[in-house]
Design a protein around this motif. Structure first.
Motif, PDB file in Angstrom:
ATOM      1  N   TRP A 148       3.400  -0.634   1.246  1.00  0.00           N
ATOM      2  CA  TRP A 148       2.585  -1.719   0.683  1.00  0.00           C
ATOM      3  C   TRP A 148       1.179  -1.210   0.378  1.00  0.00           C
ATOM      4  O   TRP A 148       0.641  -1.435  -0.696  1.00  0.00           O
ATOM      5  CB  TRP A 148       2.540  -2.879   1.673  1.00  0.00           C
ATOM      6  N   LYS A 149       0.563  -0.522   1.336  1.00  0.00           N
ATOM      7  CA  LYS A 149      -0.808  -0.048   1.148  1.00  0.00           C
ATOM      8  C   LYS A 149      -0.882   1.051   0.096  1.00  0.00           C
ATOM      9  O   LYS A 149      -1.850   1.121  -0.666  1.00  0.00           O
ATOM     10  CB  LYS A 149      -1.403   0.439   2.479  1.00  0.00           C
ATOM     11  N   LEU A 150       0.104   1.933   0.044  1.00  0.00           N
ATOM     12  CA  LEU A 150       0.113   2.985  -0.967  1.00  0.00           C
ATOM     13  C   LEU A 150       0.247   2.420  -2.376  1.00  0.00           C
ATOM     14  O   LEU A 150      -0.249   3.012  -3.336  1.00  0.00           O
ATOM     15  CB  LEU A 150       1.231   3.985  -0.696  1.00  0.00           C
ATOM     16  N   SER A 151       0.915   1.280  -2.499  1.00  0.00           N
ATOM     17  CA  SER A 151       1.068   0.679  -3.824  1.00  0.00           C
ATOM     18  C   SER A 151      -0.237   0.067  -4.315  1.00  0.00           C
ATOM     19  O   SER A 151      -0.440  -0.084  -5.512  1.00  0.00           O
ATOM     20  CB  SER A 151       2.166  -0.387  -3.803  1.00  0.00           C
ATOM     21  N   GLY A 152      -1.131  -0.310  -3.395  1.00  0.00           N
ATOM     22  CA  GLY A 152      -2.410  -0.900  -3.785  1.00  0.00           C
ATOM     23  C   GLY A 152      -2.307  -2.362  -4.166  1.00  0.00           C
ATOM     24  O   GLY A 152      -3.245  -2.919  -4.741  1.00  0.00           O
ATOM     25  N   PHE A 172       2.904  -6.620  -5.951  1.00  0.00           N
ATOM     26  CA  PHE A 172       3.743  -5.551  -5.412  1.00  0.00           C
ATOM     27  C   PHE A 172       5.081  -5.490  -6.151  1.00  0.00           C
ATOM     28  O   PHE A 172       5.561  -4.412  -6.494  1.00  0.00           O
ATOM     29  CB  PHE A 172       3.966  -5.774  -3.918  1.00  0.00           C
ATOM     30  N   GLN A 199      -2.214  -6.451  -3.814  1.00  0.00           N
ATOM     31  CA  GLN A 199      -2.935  -7.437  -3.015  1.00  0.00           C
ATOM     32  C   GLN A 199      -2.041  -8.575  -2.532  1.00  0.00           C
ATOM     33  O   GLN A 199      -2.319  -9.200  -1.524  1.00  0.00           O
ATOM     34  CB  GLN A 199      -4.102  -8.022  -3.818  1.00  0.00           C
ATOM     35  N   ASN A 200      -0.974  -8.858  -3.290  1.00  0.00           N
ATOM     36  CA  ASN A 200      -0.043  -9.913  -2.900  1.00  0.00           C
ATOM     37  C   ASN A 200       1.370  -9.486  -3.270  1.00  0.00           C
ATOM     38  O   ASN A 200       1.572  -8.441  -3.889  1.00  0.00           O
ATOM     39  CB  ASN A 200      -0.417 -11.258  -3.542  1.00  0.00           C
ATOM     40  N   TYR A 244       4.583  -1.287   5.801  1.00  0.00           N
ATOM     41  CA  TYR A 244       3.151  -1.497   5.622  1.00  0.00           C
ATOM     42  C   TYR A 244       2.532  -0.320   4.864  1.00  0.00           C
ATOM     43  O   TYR A 244       1.670  -0.504   4.000  1.00  0.00           O
ATOM     44  CB  TYR A 244       2.469  -1.679   6.975  1.00  0.00           C
ATOM     45  N   GLY A 245       2.989   0.890   5.170  1.00  0.00           N
ATOM     46  CA  GLY A 245       2.494   2.063   4.456  1.00  0.00           C
ATOM     47  C   GLY A 245       2.850   2.029   2.985  1.00  0.00           C
ATOM     48  O   GLY A 245       2.016   2.351   2.126  1.00  0.00           O
TER      49      GLY A 245
END
Length: 150
Positions: free
Chosen positions: A97-101, A108, A103-104, A94-95
């Motif tokens: 994923w969020k660091l990459s910015g 990614f 949305q889907n 999840y981290g």
């Protein structure tokens, strides 16, 4: 008229894709679950076959000093380990994923694809691709290494 036909076709294709994805997830989940069950069962059976006396003592708490049986402690350890593993991996993924910015998932995939190095295509192949057996492969690798070392 053509626009409505195109929309209907797109909806059917999307529905088929979703059904396929659901079936694929169910299939792989069931295969992984069955594999884990078979692996755990075979490990327990091997332990019981190896030393039956101590295996049976671990199943039932026999001495007054033991508050829990060995099997109960093992199940508790397995459940806590599983919880830690899933939580740790979930937080890590999840981290990322969020660091990459992103949305889907497709976004990614593109961002990660840009960040990682490209693997060049081997078309046409620059070396042998077919081997008669493992010995043939090893002989080829040894010869290639000796040619590169020279």
């Amino acid at each position: 008229m053509e626009n409505s036909i195109q929309k209907a076709t797109d909806a059917k294709t999307e529905n088929k894709d979703n059904n396929f994805k659901i079936k694929a997830v169910l299939f792989f989940t069931s295969v992984a679950g069955i594999s884990a069950l078979i692996g755990f069962s075979s490990a327990v059976a091997a332990a019981k076959r190896h030393d039956t006396k101590y295996f049976n003592q671990g199943i039932v708490a026999t001495s007054p000093q033991m508050k829990e049986s060995g099997a109960a402690l093992a199940i508790k350890a397995l459940s806590w380990g599983t919880l830690y593993a899933f939580t740790g991996c979930g937080v890590l993924f999840y981290g990322i994923w969020k660091l990459s910015g992103a949305q889907n998932f497709e976004e990614f995939r593109h961002k990660v694809g840009k960040a990682l190095p490209r693997i060049p295509k081997n078309d046409p192949p620059q070396s042998r691709t077919e081997f008669s057996g493992i010995n043939d492969l090893f002989e080829y690798l040894i010869n290639e290494k000796s040619v590169k070392d020279k």
